[in-house]
Enzyme design. Structure first.
Site, PDB file in Angstrom:
ATOM      1  N   ASP A  38     -21.858 -34.048 -73.654  1.00 43.64           N
ATOM      2  CA  ASP A  38     -21.082 -33.769 -72.445  1.00 43.64           C
ATOM      3  C   ASP A  38     -19.577 -33.965 -72.671  1.00 43.64           C
ATOM      4  OD1 ASP A  38     -20.813 -33.069 -69.779  1.00 43.64           O
ATOM      5  OD2 ASP A  38     -22.396 -34.393 -69.087  1.00 43.64           O
TER       6      ASP A  38
ATOM      7  N   ASP B  17     -21.827 -27.372 -63.255  1.00 42.87           N
ATOM      8  CA  ASP B  17     -23.228 -27.733 -63.022  1.00 42.87           C
ATOM      9  C   ASP B  17     -23.905 -26.830 -61.987  1.00 42.87           C
ATOM     10  OD1 ASP B  17     -22.493 -29.735 -64.683  1.00 42.87           O
ATOM     11  OD2 ASP B  17     -23.149 -31.371 -63.377  1.00 42.87           O
TER      12      ASP B  17
HETATM   13  C1  GLA Z   1     -22.465 -33.447 -66.297  1.00 42.29           C
HETATM   14  C2  GLA Z   1     -23.372 -32.384 -66.890  1.00 42.29           C
HETATM   15  C3  GLA Z   1     -24.712 -32.413 -66.177  1.00 42.29           C
HETATM   16  C4  GLA Z   1     -25.340 -33.794 -66.315  1.00 42.29           C
HETATM   17  C5  GLA Z   1     -24.389 -34.845 -65.782  1.00 42.29           C
HETATM   18  C6  GLA Z   1     -24.878 -36.250 -66.071  1.00 42.29           C
HETATM   19  O1  GLA Z   1     -22.131 -33.152 -64.978  1.00 42.29           O
HETATM   20  O2  GLA Z   1     -22.800 -31.110 -66.792  1.00 42.29           O
HETATM   21  O3  GLA Z   1     -25.580 -31.424 -66.686  1.00 42.29           O
HETATM   22  O4  GLA Z   1     -25.628 -34.022 -67.669  1.00 42.29           O
HETATM   23  O5  GLA Z   1     -23.092 -34.715 -66.361  1.00 42.29           O
HETATM   24  O6  GLA Z   1     -23.999 -37.230 -65.606  1.00 42.29           O
END
Ligand code: GLA
Length: 391
Positions: free
Chosen positions: A157, A216
């Site tokens: 991430d 997301d």
């Molecule tokens: C980010 C990622 C998500 C998830 C969250 C976890 O937002 O894009 O897919 O992994 O972190 O905290």
């Protein structure tokens, strides 16, 4: 029979022997590869931080029991929140002993014993998005830790990244982890999750096997619709071993209609996206299971040619498949039903068989394809040219 000189036979034997021999310290490190988009499960969409050993074990069992594994789902991926907030005295990440009382190695063994693979989550910054230790500056030791546990997949991430935002910095941070993973000698699939920020499609092929293209996903139609729009713009950058990742599936989570979930799954397959189920696989409805394990849709997603769809008209996508078939999607993102038409872009044939992947029905056409598509629906068809007497 042609005579083969003895010296050339000897040379061949020596070459073969050398090629198969390995010396300690000179083995080529194994490199992870994803000839088709990866398929699996990730806990984040359905559980957020509520992840533990029991969930992962039960999910692995459910995948074997309910046909998900047989349909091709392989990776069981742990997302954020699995570690303690501090590293140990030697700088290693520690799995939270309350959530993972048996440690990660035991969990990996459990998952592997079921023919599946285990994934984990890290961050190319000082902290993960939920505030757990990040791997920036700790790449080597973290990659080694994961390899030692038997991890097969890393989602990496981009929170708390201390970045100046330049592409050079993104490339550097993500390549450092790629090198660390490679140096472990364990093939670990590398899923770059920087949300499309530094246009990863332009630099991440050869660094990781997949890269997120958007923010997301949420379990809503507006989210799926906007992600399809964005991901459509970068389709051409993906191909075998390097995939656009429009984020994990929401199928089964309850926020969309069955039509919308079919569109979500069908369009992910057209776009050659990873299929990472993000719902509770231990309590799947029959309808969600049917969508997630649809053989025809998965065959399109996983087609060995690995060519993502091309947008050939408003809402009309076409994807060439191995063996001369083509997948065509007529995608109606509007709020009312629409009569949609797709041209046949295959070489001329007397007729074409259309196989509707969702209804399983076959029809025959001799020219363009016309379908009435419900609001938020996508007709996904496998088009097969009919030649000779078959036509
Ligand atoms: C980010 C990622 C998500 C998830 C969250 C976890 O937002 O894009 O897919 O992994 O972190 O905290």
């Amino acid at each position: 029979m042609a005579r083969v000189p003895l010296w050339s036979l000897l040379a061949a034997v020596v070459t073969l022997t050398l090629a198969t021999l390995t010396w300690p310290g000179t083995q080529r490190p194994a490199i992870a590869s994803a000839p088709a988009p990866p398929m699996g499960f990730n806990d984040w969409n359905a559980f957020g931080c509520d992840v533990d050993d029991q969930l992962i074990r039960e999910t692995a069992d459910a995948m074997v029991a309910d046909g998900m594994a047989a349909a091709g789902y392989r990776y069981v991926n742990i997302d954020d929140c699995w570690s303690l907030k501090d590293r140990d005295a030697s700088g290693r990440l520690i799995p939270d002993p309350t959530r993972f009382p048996y440690g990660m190695k035991a969990l990996a063994d459990y998952v592997h014993a079921r023919g599946l693979k285990l994934g984990i989550y890290g961050d190319a910054g000082t902290q993960t998005c939920a505030g757990y230790p990040g791997s920036l500056g700790h790449e080597r030791i973290d990659a080694q830790t994961w390899a030692r546990w038997g991890i097969d997949y890393l989602k990496y991430d981009n929170c708390f990244n201390n970045s100046d935002g330049s592409r050079a910095d993104y490339t550097r941070r993500y390549t450092t982890m790629a090198s660390a993973l490679r140096a472990t000698g364990r093939p670990i699939l590398y899923s770059i999750c920087e949300w499309g920020t530094a246009q990863p499609w332009t630099w991440a092929a050869g660094v990781g096997q997949l890269w997120r293209t958007t923010d997301d996903i949420t379990d809503t139609w507006s989210s799926v619709k906007s992600i399809i729009d964005l991901n459509t713009q970068v389709l051409a950058w993906a191909g075998p071993g390097h995939w656009n990742d429009p984020d994990m599936l929401e199928v089964g989570n309850g926020g969309m209609t069955e039509t919308e979930y079919r569109t979500h799954m069908g369009m992910w397959a057209m776009m050659a996206a990873p299929l990472i189920a993000g719902t509770d696989l231990r309590s799947l409805s029959a309808s969600a299971l049917a969508i997630l394990t649809d053989r025809d849709v998965i065959a399109i997603d996983q087609d060995p040619l690995g060519a993502p769809a091309v947008l050939i008209g408003p809402g009309v996508y076409a994807r060439p498949l191995t063996g001369g078939d083509q997948a065509v999607a007529l995608y109606n993102s509007s709020d009312t039903p629409a009569v949609m038409t797709a041209p046949i872009t295959l070489p001329a044939a007397p007729a074409y068989r259309l196989h509707d992947v969702w209804t399983g029905l076959d029809t025959t056409v001799t020219g363009p394809i016309t379908v009435t598509v419900p609001a938020h629906g996508a007709a996904v068809l496998r088009v097969h040219p009919l030649l000779g007497p078959m036509a």
